[in-house]
Design a protein around this motif. Sequence first.
Motif: not given
Length: 125
Positions: A33, A52, A106, A102
């Motif tokens: 991200c 992403y 975000w 991950r």
Amino acid sequence: QMQLVESGGGSVQAGGSLTLSCTASESTASTDCMGWFRQGPGDGREGVAGIYPGGGSTHYADSVKGRFTISLDNSKNTMYLQMTHLKPEDAAMYYCAVKMTRGRSWRYADEYNYWGQGTQVTVTQ
């Protein structure tokens, strides 16, 4: 260590537009991200927008939705933030950041691994 270099900040009148750029020293395609954050004097770091690279999905803070657009050019390892209809409350230091794995979302700054040096955005009445 990935390095990020922002550019494009400046001073603009309310209602005006600016486009920020963030160029990475390594491929952005392998990141989880990428995001834009901002921080005003005395404030915490606020997530503005995230993207992403894998799926291309984009996300925005409610305060900028409809006015800001985040995009990514993997061929140039460069992320952009197009800002339109700027308001005085948008004034802040803007930072780009990269997250390699991950996480929850975000918008959580503590999950990002690499940060740029920041670029100042000033919005005058």
